[in-house]
Design a protein around this motif. Structure first.
Motif, PDB file in Angstrom:
ATOM      1  N   GLU A 122       0.843  -1.193   0.000  1.00  0.00           N
ATOM      2  CA  GLU A 122       0.000   0.000   0.000  1.00  0.00           C
ATOM      3  C   GLU A 122       0.879   1.244   0.000  1.00  0.00           C
ATOM      4  N   ILE A 123       0.561   2.177  -0.846  1.00  0.00           N
ATOM      5  CA  ILE A 123       1.300   3.427  -0.965  1.00  0.00           C
ATOM      6  C   ILE A 123       0.577   4.489  -0.157  1.00  0.00           C
ATOM      7  N   GLU A 124       1.343   5.321   0.527  1.00  0.00           N
ATOM      8  CA  GLU A 124       0.773   6.330   1.403  1.00  0.00           C
ATOM      9  C   GLU A 124      -0.181   7.260   0.653  1.00  0.00           C
ATOM     10  N   ALA A 125       0.221   7.647  -0.562  1.00  0.00           N
ATOM     11  CA  ALA A 125      -0.627   8.550  -1.349  1.00  0.00           C
ATOM     12  C   ALA A 125      -1.967   7.906  -1.663  1.00  0.00           C
ATOM     13  N   ASP A 126      -1.951   6.570  -1.890  1.00  0.00           N
ATOM     14  CA  ASP A 126      -3.210   5.871  -2.166  1.00  0.00           C
ATOM     15  C   ASP A 126      -4.105   5.838  -0.938  1.00  0.00           C
ATOM     16  N   ARG A 127      -3.505   5.624   0.226  1.00  0.00           N
ATOM     17  CA  ARG A 127      -4.287   5.592   1.460  1.00  0.00           C
ATOM     18  C   ARG A 127      -4.916   6.957   1.747  1.00  0.00           C
ATOM     19  N   GLU A 128      -4.168   8.025   1.475  1.00  0.00           N
ATOM     20  CA  GLU A 128      -4.701   9.364   1.680  1.00  0.00           C
ATOM     21  C   GLU A 128      -5.862   9.661   0.726  1.00  0.00           C
ATOM     22  N   ALA A 129      -5.819   9.032  -0.440  1.00  0.00           N
ATOM     23  CA  ALA A 129      -6.892   9.237  -1.423  1.00  0.00           C
ATOM     24  C   ALA A 129      -8.089   8.332  -1.158  1.00  0.00           C
ATOM     25  N   GLY A 130      -7.999   7.484  -0.143  1.00  0.00           N
ATOM     26  CA  GLY A 130      -9.126   6.627   0.216  1.00  0.00           C
ATOM     27  C   GLY A 130      -9.044   5.222  -0.316  1.00  0.00           C
ATOM     28  N   TRP A 131      -7.926   4.851  -0.962  1.00  0.00           N
ATOM     29  CA  TRP A 131      -7.767   3.501  -1.504  1.00  0.00           C
ATOM     30  C   TRP A 131      -7.185   2.580  -0.433  1.00  0.00           C
ATOM     31  N   THR A 132      -7.552   1.314  -0.504  1.00  0.00           N
ATOM     32  CA  THR A 132      -7.026   0.329   0.440  1.00  0.00           C
ATOM     33  C   THR A 132      -6.922  -1.035  -0.232  1.00  0.00           C
ATOM     34  N   GLY A 133      -6.005  -1.842   0.268  1.00  0.00           N
ATOM     35  CA  GLY A 133      -5.845  -3.185  -0.268  1.00  0.00           C
ATOM     36  C   GLY A 133      -6.766  -4.190   0.378  1.00  0.00           C
ATOM     37  N   ASN A 134      -7.473  -3.791   1.421  1.00  0.00           N
ATOM     38  CA  ASN A 134      -8.393  -4.689   2.104  1.00  0.00           C
ATOM     39  C   ASN A 134      -9.674  -4.869   1.299  1.00  0.00           C
ATOM     40  N   GLU A 135     -10.189  -6.053   1.300  1.00  0.00           N
ATOM     41  CA  GLU A 135     -11.408  -6.345   0.560  1.00  0.00           C
ATOM     42  C   GLU A 135     -12.604  -5.715   1.262  1.00  0.00           C
TER      43      GLU A 135
END
Length: 292
Positions: free
Chosen positions: A59-72
């Motif tokens: 998981e990339i920090e920028a993705d997490r800040e944008a609301g993306w997650t690797g969790n189903e």
């Protein structure tokens, strides 16, 4: 031509390099290899699943800040409540009352004001012939405009080859309803000056009827709450006259007409929204349909 084993090695190396890259900008992507275009479009299907192992699930920090997650995650489907509800109280249920829900007295006032303004401007800027009907022009009133619309609707029910024939006194073809409701010259005067809008925005092909489109679109959603099932499809209003937005489709029963995109309640056919196709143009007026 490359063998299957060479292609597998190529695809595996391509995907690994893509996943391991720290640069995710558009400039760093050179595109797919034109030598193997068909293979490249199916890279993700042909690549061994080991390439997408846990070590690459980062998981990339920028993705997490944008609301993306690797969790189903699973979306919540809300139950549908209500629908098929009329939002207005009606004293009677005759067709005229239903028409008033969408075209009310205020809008008849708008049509009268625009028509009178156009007629006044026309008389001021045109040299009228001695026997021109325009010399008899008087401002139209809302009650008279309603009679005019009644005659227009009646003309769709009683077909005659010429407009003047609706006022004929011939014993065989006479239709007294028209002459008793309004004189021929008065009807033609209103028809030749009828306007809904004098907007001069040439980029909008529907500018002359835009106020009616906006008003009806607003009222469709205000008057009625639809059921759960909706239908989106094309519709065609048959028309063979001169019109620059007229379309032709040889596969339709009505080959010439005005094309519309409509959203309707599947069960009743009630129209919730529509858009008139006027050729390729930027629809800058769409948000106005839904203003409160």
């Amino acid at each position: 031509m490359a063998s299957d084993s060479e292609d597998d090695v190529y695809n595996d190396r391509f995907v690994r390099n893509l996943l391991d890259s720290d640069d995710d900008s558009d400039d760093s992507f050179d595109g797919f290899d034109p030598v193997r275009p068909r293979r490249n479009y199916n890279i993700l299907l042909e690549t061994p699943l080991s390439v997408f192992g846990p070590e690459n699930n980062v998981e990339i920090e920028a993705d997490r800040e944008a609301g993306w997650t690797g969790n189903e995650t699973f979306s919540t489907v809300m139950s549908f409540n209500g629908g098929g509800t009329l939002n207005v109280e009606m004293d009677s249920h005759n067709p005229n009352d239903y028409m008033k829900l969408f075209i009310d007295n205020d809008f008849f006032e708008v049509m009268c004001n625009e028509t009178n303004a156009y007629a006044t401007n026309r008389m001021a800027n045109q040299e009228l012939a001695t026997h021109s009907r325009m010399r008899k022009w008087e401002d139209v009133t809302p009650s008279e405009m309603k009679v005019f619309f009644t005659l227009v609707i009646a003309m769709g029910l009683v077909y005659k080859s010429d407009l003047d024939d609706y006022w004929t006194t011939d014993y065989v073809t006479e239709t007294p309803f028209f002459s008793r409701s309004m004189s021929r010259d008065r009807f033609l005067n209103i028809l030749s000056n009828f306007h809904i809008s004098t907007d001069e925005d040439r980029t909008d092909k529907l500018r002359q009827i835009r106020p009616m489109i906006i008003r009806t679109m607003q009222r469709f959603s205000e008057v009625y709450i639809p059921d759960e099932n909706l239908s989106f499809d094309e519709a065609t209003c048959p028309w063979k006259g001169r019109l620059n937005i007229k379309v032709y489709n040889k596969n339709k029963p009505a080959k010439f007409g005005v094309k519309l995109y409509t959203v309707c309640e599947a069960g009743s056919g009630y129209c919730l929204g529509y858009d008139i196709y006027a050729g390729r143009q930027e629809n800058r007026h769409a948000p106005d349909y839904y203003e409160a």
